[in-house]
Structure formats: structure tokens, C-alpha cells
Design a protein around this motif. Structure first.
Motif, short mmCIF file in Angstrom:
data_model
loop_
_atom_site.label_atom_id
_atom_site.label_comp_id
_atom_site.label_asym_id
_atom_site.label_seq_id
_atom_site.Cartn_x
_atom_site.Cartn_y
_atom_site.Cartn_z
N PRO A 291 1.46 -8.41 -5.94
CA PRO A 291 0.52 -7.95 -6.21
C PRO A 291 -0.64 -7.69 -5.96
O PRO A 291 -1.13 -7.71 -4.72
CB PRO A 291 -0.01 -10.07 -6.55
N HIS A 292 -1.63 -6.67 -6.79
CA HIS A 292 -3.07 -6.37 -6.13
C HIS A 292 -2.58 -4.93 -5.03
O HIS A 292 -3.85 -3.83 -4.13
CB HIS A 292 -3.93 -7.31 -5.48
N ALA A 293 -1.36 -4.96 -5.24
CA ALA A 293 -1.19 -3.35 -4.40
C ALA A 293 -2.47 -2.49 -4.26
O ALA A 293 -2.12 -2.16 -5.91
CB ALA A 293 0.87 -3.31 -4.37
N LYS A 294 -2.41 -1.68 -3.78
CA LYS A 294 -3.07 -0.41 -3.74
C LYS A 294 -2.16 1.32 -3.91
O LYS A 294 -1.51 1.00 -2.86
CB LYS A 294 -4.20 -0.43 -3.45
N VAL A 295 -2.70 1.97 -4.61
CA VAL A 295 -2.45 3.49 -4.33
C VAL A 295 -3.63 4.39 -4.61
O VAL A 295 -4.11 4.49 -5.14
CB VAL A 295 -1.13 4.09 -5.40
N VAL A 296 -3.33 5.39 -2.74
CA VAL A 296 -4.31 6.08 -2.58
C VAL A 296 -3.66 7.98 -2.40
O VAL A 296 -2.09 8.14 -1.95
CB VAL A 296 -4.86 5.78 -1.28
N PHE A 297 -4.32 9.04 -3.62
CA PHE A 297 -3.86 10.21 -3.10
C PHE A 297 -4.93 10.74 -3.47
O PHE A 297 -6.02 10.57 -3.99
CB PHE A 297 -2.60 10.48 -3.56
N ARG A 298 -4.48 11.54 -2.91
CA ARG A 298 -5.28 13.69 -2.68
C ARG A 298 -4.81 14.26 -3.85
O ARG A 298 -3.72 14.03 -4.92
CB ARG A 298 -5.85 14.02 -1.83
N THR A 299 -5.30 14.92 -4.41
CA THR A 299 -5.73 16.34 -5.47
C THR A 299 -5.88 17.68 -5.06
O THR A 299 -7.18 17.29 -4.57
CB THR A 299 -5.69 15.52 -7.40
N ALA B 43 0.88 -1.28 -0.45
CA ALA B 43 -0.26 -0.04 -0.09
C ALA B 43 0.69 1.55 0.28
O ALA B 43 1.94 1.14 0.93
CB ALA B 43 -0.82 -0.11 1.37
N TYR B 44 0.33 2.13 -0.92
CA TYR B 44 1.14 3.18 -1.06
C TYR B 44 0.79 4.77 -0.37
O TYR B 44 -0.96 4.96 -1.26
CB TYR B 44 1.35 3.48 -2.20
N LEU B 45 0.34 5.69 0.44
CA LEU B 45 -0.20 6.66 0.46
C LEU B 45 -0.18 8.18 0.05
O LEU B 45 1.35 8.40 0.60
CB LEU B 45 -1.09 6.79 1.95
N PHE B 46 0.28 8.53 -0.88
CA PHE B 46 1.21 9.95 -1.04
C PHE B 46 0.15 10.96 -0.85
O PHE B 46 0.75 12.26 -1.23
CB PHE B 46 1.07 9.91 -2.84
N LEU B 47 -0.59 11.20 0.06
CA LEU B 47 -1.43 12.59 -0.16
C LEU B 47 -1.22 12.62 -0.73
O LEU B 47 -2.42 12.90 -1.79
CB LEU B 47 -0.43 13.40 1.22
N TYR C 58 -5.62 4.20 -6.99
CA TYR C 58 -5.36 2.61 -8.71
C TYR C 58 -4.76 1.83 -7.87
O TYR C 58 -3.58 1.58 -6.90
CB TYR C 58 -4.47 3.35 -9.39
N THR C 59 -4.50 0.72 -8.47
CA THR C 59 -4.81 -0.60 -8.33
C THR C 59 -3.46 -1.28 -9.07
O THR C 59 -4.38 -1.49 -10.32
CB THR C 59 -6.28 -2.16 -8.06
N LYS C 60 -2.86 -2.58 -8.16
CA LYS C 60 -1.78 -3.21 -9.63
C LYS C 60 -2.37 -4.14 -10.07
O LYS C 60 -3.63 -5.23 -9.62
CB LYS C 60 -0.58 -3.27 -9.05
#
Length: 404
Positions: A349-357, A321-325, A401-403
Motif C-alpha cells: 500500500p502506497h508504494a512508490k515508483v520513480v523513473f526518468r525519461t 519502492a521501485y527505481l527504474f532509471l 507514481y504512487t499506489k
């Protein structure tokens, strides 16, 4: 590398030239001090989006540290908290050591929740001081503008300090000067009253000539952590003017969630946490999560570097998991591509990224090469639904976003 050098490397990119170049330099200088005493992205929305399994490896940006600590409630293998700003890592270390070493939950709540008790000086000296990292100790033991060591913040409304805390104080003064009162919204007993009080005591300030002028000045928003590049994204979305965009986001914060379940509204409107209501506290300070946080507290690891630098040191397929604010709003195509090359390499596999804009749309579709973007899936409708759950309400979009 110093905070200034890291922040310079993040802010100065291929778009830095002319008037924007001057604005970038001013922002980098402004952002090199303590900006966020608490974070302004909702960790509950993050956890809902990620649906983490126990044993996950998580990468996040530290900022004020609240979210990095909240993720420990999901029983991860590790939470890596990266930040360009050493002051934010000092804040994270203070909170981490308070949770680890204060005697019990009540002491932690007094120190980190109320953060306004004279006994907190004794708590710091007896239980926390000797456990801080060297860098954090240097920060907290050094003197602030008031002449007192910075650890005194926790005996004098800790969350009213930092650039954002000061900004919120100025916002209260400004609204009162315009005939309104932000704190009056806290007197509402239900969502309908929240809307009524907002319309009466807050909304008119956004329609004043002075606010409309200030909303057009990037410098006025630096204390919110909005760099020049993100300001341009806000302008793009502001079809009816920036003053209207800011009013509607403030309305979302004040009116779309019960006040006794929104720690962000408590800070924005009351400049404190309501420690008498558990649901009004940040997730990491709620008693139901205390045992999990204390058990997992050593799984939190701070890093003073960029996201890309951290990922370059990690094995292939090692992160879940990745959280990029909102960090990607700062990046040009080259910086964003370099980051996502490492995200794609290190993603399990199936890692997720969350961020704001700052704006509504994700920058990835316009800036990433198709060879990277094709390996990730996102759902625009789901992203809108996630955004609607984020109680902080200061951004224009939340993206998952999901891998593949």
C-alpha cells in the motif's frame, strides 16, 4: 542467462524492424560491456521523492551501483539491484566489498572516491579480492585492452573507464577542438560565473556544424546508453533541434547547481570527484553516511535478470519502492504492461515508483492499460519540481507514481 541474451531481450521488441532493427542490434552489442562506472541519476532526488521509512524493501536497477548503495542510508530492509549487464553488477560488487572490507572511511574514499592511487592495488589484493563474487572476480581479474587486469582501473582514474567515461573524454577533446574548454567551468566561484564560463567555453561548441551533424546520429550517442527508441523520444522533444536540446541539458548541469555540491558536474567537467569537498562527492561516499552504509551493506542484493523476472518471484504486496532509471524508454507496450502487472501485484500500500525519461513525458499514459493505470497516481507539477532537483540533468523528465 548471459548479459548479451538479457540485453537482446530488452532491446529487441515489437518495434524492431527495418533500419531500427539494425540500430537495435548495434546498440545491444555496444551495451553488453561496461557502460557506466558511476551512475547518472541523482539519488538525493530519488530519496526526496520516495520519503522512505526504515525497513523498506527497494528494487532498483544497478547500473554503476552508486544509487543502490546510497539507498542503504535510508536504513531499508533490503535493496535489490537488478541489471541486464554483468559488468555493472561486477562494479556494484567491487564498491560493496570495498565499503564492507576496507579498514576505514579514508581507505574507502581513496579507493572509490579518488580511484587513482597506486596503493589501491594493495588495498584490492589485501582487503577486497577474496570477497568478490565469482562473476565479479572473473570480470576484475580479466585483462582490459591495456593488458592489465581490470582492477587496475582503481589505480588509474576508474571513472574514466567504461563507455561513458570514454565518451566524456572524447567530449572534452571535441570541445577543445572547437575552441572551448569544459574544465574551465570548474574555475567558477559562484552560479553567475558558472553561467558566464558556460556561455564562453562550452555553449559555442553546440552550435558548430559538426556537432549539429553528430547530434543527429543515434550511433554517436550509444556510449551514453541511449537506445534507438529513446533517441526517437529525444527527437520528438527537440523543437529547435537536438543540438539545442543537448545544450540546454548541459547548461542545467553546469549552471543550475553549485559546483561544489554536484558530483555529476565534477565528473562531466573534471573527469574526477573532488575528494576535498564532502558535498561534491556522491551520496554513498560522503562521510556522514559511511556508518549507515557499512552497517547495512549486507542488505544489498544483486540480481542478473530483468526487472519483470525479478518481480515474478516476489510475494504480493512485498515491495515499497521501485527505481527504474530510464529502462522504460526501451520498452514497447507489451514489455511495459508485463512489468507493471508485476509492479502492481507486488506493490505494498502506497508504494512508490520513480523513473526518468529521455523525453519530457512519461510513457505510461500512452502504453499502459487503463485497468493498471487507474491504480496509480502521479502529479505532473510535482514531477517537474522533482526533475528540477536532479543534478545530473541528462534526462528530460523525472516521474513519481504512487499506489492508490
Amino acid at each position: 542467462m548471459s548479459s548479451k541474451a538479457l540485453i537482446d531481450s530488452a532491446v529487441f521488441n515489437s518495434t524492431t524492424s527495418g533500419r531500427k532493427g539494425i540500430a537495435d542490434q548495434l546498440f545491444a552489442h555496444w551495451f553488453s560491456r561496461l557502460v557506466y562506472a558511476q551512475i547518472w541519476e541523482d539519488p538525493q532526488s530519488d530519496l526526496d521523492a520516495l520519503a522512505l521509512k526504515p525497513g523498506a524493501n527497494i528494487l532498483t536497477i544497478s547500473s554503476g551501483g552508486c544509487n543502490a548503495l546510497a539507498y542503504l542510508s535510508a536504513n531499508p530492509a533490503a535493496v535489490h539491484a537488478v541489471d541486464l549487464n554483468a559488468a555493472h553488477l561486477a562494479m556494484l560488487n567491487m564498491k560493496q566489498m570495498a565499503i564492507k572490507h576496507l579498514p576505514d572511511y579514508d581507505a574507502v574514499l581513496a579507493y572509490l572516491g579518488d580511484a587513482n592511487q597506486s596503493d589501491n592495488i594493495k588495498r584490492y589484493k589485501r582487503h577486497i579480492r577474496e570477497h568478490l563474487s565469482d562473476d565479479a572476480s572473473n570480470f576484475w581479474e580479466s585483462r582490459s585492452i591495456s593488458g592489465q587486469p581490470r582492477y587496475h582501473y582503481f589505480a588509474h582514474q576508474a571513472y574514466q573507464h567504461g563507455l561513458l567515461g570514454n565518451f566524456i573524454g572524447l567530449a572534452h577533446y571535441f570541445v577543445r577542438m572547437m575552441g572551448g574548454n569544459l574544465s574551465k567551468v570548474l574555475e567558477a566561484n559562484n552560479l553567475q560565473e558558472q553561467q558566464t564560463y558556460f556561455d564562453q567555453y562550452v555553449a559555442p561548441a553546440f552550435e558548430t556544424r559538426l556537432f549539429k551533424l553528430l547530434a543527429q546520429q543515434p550511433l554517436a550517442l550509444y556510449s551514453l546508453g541511449i537506445p534507438p527508441s529513446q533517441f526517437e523520444a529525444l527527437k520528438h522533444d527537440a523543437k529547435e533541434g537536438l543540438h539545442t536540446l543537448f545544450k540546454e541539458r548541459m547548461r542545467h548541469l553546469c549552471c543550475d547547481f553549485p559546483l561544489d555540491e554536484n558530483c555529476f558536474a565534477q565528473q562531466a567537467l573534471g573527469r574526477r570527484y573532488d575528494t576535498s569537498k564532502q558535498k561534491a562527492l556522491p551520496l554513498y561516499l560522503q562521510q556522514q553516511h559511511f556508518d549507515a552504509l557499512r552497517s547495512n551493506i549486507d542488505r544489498l542484493h544483486p540480481h542478473h535478470m530483468t526487472l519483470t523476472q525479478f518481480l515474478q518471484k516476489q510475494p504480493r504486496e512485498s515491495m515499497d519502492a521501485y527505481l527504474f532509471l530510464d529502462a522504460q524508454d526501451w520498452m514497447d507496450e507489451q514489455q511495459l504492461t508485463a512489468l507493471w502487472e508485476e509492479v502492481t501485484r507486488t506493490a505494498a500500500p502506497h508504494a512508490k515508483v520513480v523513473f526518468r525519461t529521455g523525453g519530457e513525458t512519461s510513457p505510461l499514459e500512452q502504453k499502459l492499460p487503463a485497468s493498471i493505470l487507474s491504480l496509480w497516481h502521479t502529479d505532473t507539477e510535482k514531477n517537474r519540481a522533482l526533475y528540477a532537483t536532479d543534478r545530473s540533468a541528462i534526462y528530460g523528465g523525472m516521474h513519481l507514481y504512487t499506489k492508490i
